[in-house]
Every structure is written in C-alpha cells, then in structure tokens.
Scaffold this motif. Structure first.
Motif, short mmCIF file in Angstrom:
data_model
loop_
_atom_site.label_atom_id
_atom_site.label_comp_id
_atom_site.label_asym_id
_atom_site.label_seq_id
_atom_site.Cartn_x
_atom_site.Cartn_y
_atom_site.Cartn_z
N SER A 177 58.13 85.93 -3.57
CA SER A 177 58.53 84.82 -4.43
C SER A 177 59.94 85.07 -4.93
O SER A 177 60.36 86.22 -5.12
N CYS A 178 60.64 84.00 -5.18
CA CYS A 178 62.00 84.07 -5.72
C CYS A 178 62.12 83.02 -6.81
O CYS A 178 61.97 81.83 -6.54
N ALA A 179 62.35 83.48 -8.02
CA ALA A 179 62.43 82.57 -9.16
C ALA A 179 63.82 82.62 -9.77
O ALA A 179 64.25 83.69 -10.23
N PRO A 180 64.53 81.53 -9.80
CA PRO A 180 65.83 81.51 -10.45
C PRO A 180 65.70 81.44 -11.96
O PRO A 180 64.68 81.00 -12.48
N SER A 181 66.75 81.87 -12.65
CA SER A 181 66.73 81.91 -14.11
C SER A 181 66.84 80.53 -14.73
O SER A 181 66.57 80.36 -15.92
N GLU A 182 67.27 79.56 -13.93
CA GLU A 182 67.37 78.19 -14.42
C GLU A 182 66.55 77.29 -13.50
O GLU A 182 66.19 77.68 -12.40
N ARG A 183 66.28 76.08 -13.97
CA ARG A 183 65.51 75.15 -13.15
C ARG A 183 66.45 74.56 -12.09
O ARG A 183 66.95 73.45 -12.24
N THR A 184 66.64 75.34 -11.02
CA THR A 184 67.67 74.99 -10.05
C THR A 184 67.19 74.96 -8.61
O THR A 184 67.98 74.76 -7.71
N VAL A 185 65.90 75.17 -8.37
CA VAL A 185 65.45 75.23 -6.98
C VAL A 185 65.86 73.99 -6.22
O VAL A 185 66.34 74.06 -5.09
N ARG A 186 65.73 72.83 -6.83
CA ARG A 186 66.03 71.59 -6.12
C ARG A 186 67.52 71.38 -5.91
O ARG A 186 67.91 70.50 -5.14
N ASN A 187 68.35 72.16 -6.57
CA ASN A 187 69.80 71.95 -6.50
C ASN A 187 70.49 72.78 -5.44
O ASN A 187 71.71 72.67 -5.27
N TYR A 188 69.74 73.66 -4.77
CA TYR A 188 70.34 74.55 -3.81
C TYR A 188 69.57 74.55 -2.50
O TYR A 188 68.41 74.16 -2.44
N ALA A 189 70.25 75.03 -1.47
CA ALA A 189 69.57 75.43 -0.24
C ALA A 189 69.24 76.91 -0.40
O ALA A 189 69.95 77.65 -1.08
N TRP A 190 68.17 77.35 0.27
CA TRP A 190 67.66 78.70 0.02
C TRP A 190 67.49 79.49 1.30
O TRP A 190 67.07 78.93 2.34
N GLY A 191 67.80 80.75 1.20
CA GLY A 191 67.63 81.63 2.34
C GLY A 191 66.98 82.94 1.95
O GLY A 191 66.98 83.32 0.79
N TRP A 192 66.40 83.58 2.96
CA TRP A 192 65.90 84.94 2.82
C TRP A 192 66.62 85.79 3.87
O TRP A 192 66.76 85.37 5.03
N PHE A 193 67.03 86.96 3.43
CA PHE A 193 67.65 87.94 4.30
C PHE A 193 66.92 89.26 4.10
O PHE A 193 66.14 89.42 3.16
N PRO B 147 55.77 97.20 11.69
CA PRO B 147 56.59 98.25 11.06
C PRO B 147 58.08 97.91 11.05
O PRO B 147 58.79 98.29 10.10
N GLU B 148 58.55 97.21 12.06
CA GLU B 148 59.98 96.85 12.12
C GLU B 148 60.38 95.79 11.10
O GLU B 148 61.55 95.47 10.96
N ASP B 149 59.40 95.23 10.38
CA ASP B 149 59.71 94.31 9.28
C ASP B 149 60.04 95.06 7.99
O ASP B 149 60.42 94.43 6.99
N THR B 150 59.87 96.36 8.00
CA THR B 150 60.18 97.16 6.82
C THR B 150 61.65 97.02 6.46
O THR B 150 62.53 97.24 7.29
N ALA B 151 61.91 96.60 5.22
CA ALA B 151 63.28 96.35 4.78
C ALA B 151 63.25 95.96 3.31
O ALA B 151 62.19 95.70 2.74
N VAL B 152 64.43 95.88 2.75
CA VAL B 152 64.60 95.23 1.45
C VAL B 152 64.88 93.76 1.73
O VAL B 152 65.77 93.44 2.52
N TYR B 153 64.11 92.90 1.09
CA TYR B 153 64.23 91.47 1.30
C TYR B 153 64.96 90.83 0.12
O TYR B 153 64.65 91.13 -1.04
N TYR B 154 65.89 89.96 0.45
CA TYR B 154 66.71 89.29 -0.56
C TYR B 154 66.56 87.78 -0.45
O TYR B 154 66.61 87.24 0.66
N CYS B 155 66.42 87.12 -1.57
CA CYS B 155 66.54 85.67 -1.54
C CYS B 155 67.96 85.31 -1.97
O CYS B 155 68.62 86.08 -2.68
N ALA B 156 68.41 84.15 -1.53
CA ALA B 156 69.77 83.74 -1.80
C ALA B 156 69.83 82.23 -1.95
O ALA B 156 69.13 81.51 -1.24
N ALA B 157 70.67 81.78 -2.85
CA ALA B 157 70.87 80.35 -3.09
C ALA B 157 72.25 79.95 -2.60
O ALA B 157 73.25 80.61 -2.91
N GLY B 158 72.29 78.87 -1.85
CA GLY B 158 73.56 78.39 -1.33
C GLY B 158 73.77 76.93 -1.64
O GLY B 158 72.87 76.23 -2.09
N ASN B 159 74.99 76.51 -1.37
CA ASN B 159 75.33 75.11 -1.59
C ASN B 159 74.35 74.23 -0.82
O ASN B 159 74.02 74.51 0.33
#
Length: 126
Positions: A21-37, A87-99
């Motif tokens: 899950s990725c929760a932004p600090s503001e109510r902004t989910v609808r205002n951005y495009a979202w990615g996972w890396f 096992p190859e999915d082992t990683a640090v996962y990041y969510c990211a908000a974009g324009n």
C-alpha cells in the motif's frame, strides 16, 4: 511536499502473495499518476507498474500477469498486489507520484515522477 508511505512488505515464501500500500500525506491520489518501482541489491531501480489517471495500467514484462496496480480514491491509497512471488522479486519497492499527464511512452522513466516513498522491503525465500 507530498509524503508517500509504503506498507505491507515483508518476508514471504516463493509462490506467496503480498499487497503493498502507498498512502500520501494529503488527499492527492486522484491528482497524480502512480507508479511502483523496485531496486534489488547491486542493481538499478527498475520500473514495475503504473496506473494512469484513466486507470489504464502498464507493467514490466517480468511481473505481467502476477502483479496488479490499483488505486482507491476514496481511501486515498495506491496498491500493488503481488502474487506468485519469486526469489528474484526480492527488492525494496517504491511507490511514486507523477504528473497526471505522463504519456504512456514515459511511464517507465523514474525522472517522470515527482514524489517518492521511502521504500519497503520485500523478501522472497525459495
């Protein structure tokens, strides 16, 4: 400055599932495009999944069919459901908000994203 907080990571056996899950600090989910890396030890950060403003989704070939990105505007949360873990999915996962206007050909580029979470560890044991 929007802060993103990931949760849901952990240690899981191969074949198992997790939901990040990725929760932004503001109510902004609808205002951005979202990615996972993700970034595995000794490797560069790589694109995993993206969801556009119109809910169109894009996936890396390595996760297609196993990972699902979604968002819940009411809960102000973005999710990454990860199934059939390897096992190859082992990683640090990041969510990211974009324009919100990121074009389809650019969704895989980290530089297209404005805000990043701190990352969360996913470890898959064989």
């Amino acid at each position: 400055q929007v802060q993103l907080v990931e949760s849901g990571g952990g240690l899981v056996q191969a074949g198992g599932s997790l939901r990040l899950s990725c929760a932004p600090s503001e109510r902004t989910v609808r205002n951005y495009a979202w990615g996972w890396f993700r970034q595995a030890p000794g490797k560069e950060r790589e694109f995993v999944a993206h969801i556009r403003w119109n809910s169109n989704t894009y996936y890396a070939d390595s996760v297609k069919g196993r990972f699902t990105i979604s968002r819940d505007n009411a809960k102000n949360t973005v999710y990454l459901q990860i199934n059939s873990l390897k096992p190859e999915d082992t990683a640090v996962y990041y969510c990211a908000a974009g324009n919100i206007g990121i074009i389809a050909s650019a969704v895989r580029l980290p530089e297209q994203y404005i805000y990043w979470g701190q990352g969360i560890q996913v470890t898959v044991s064989s």
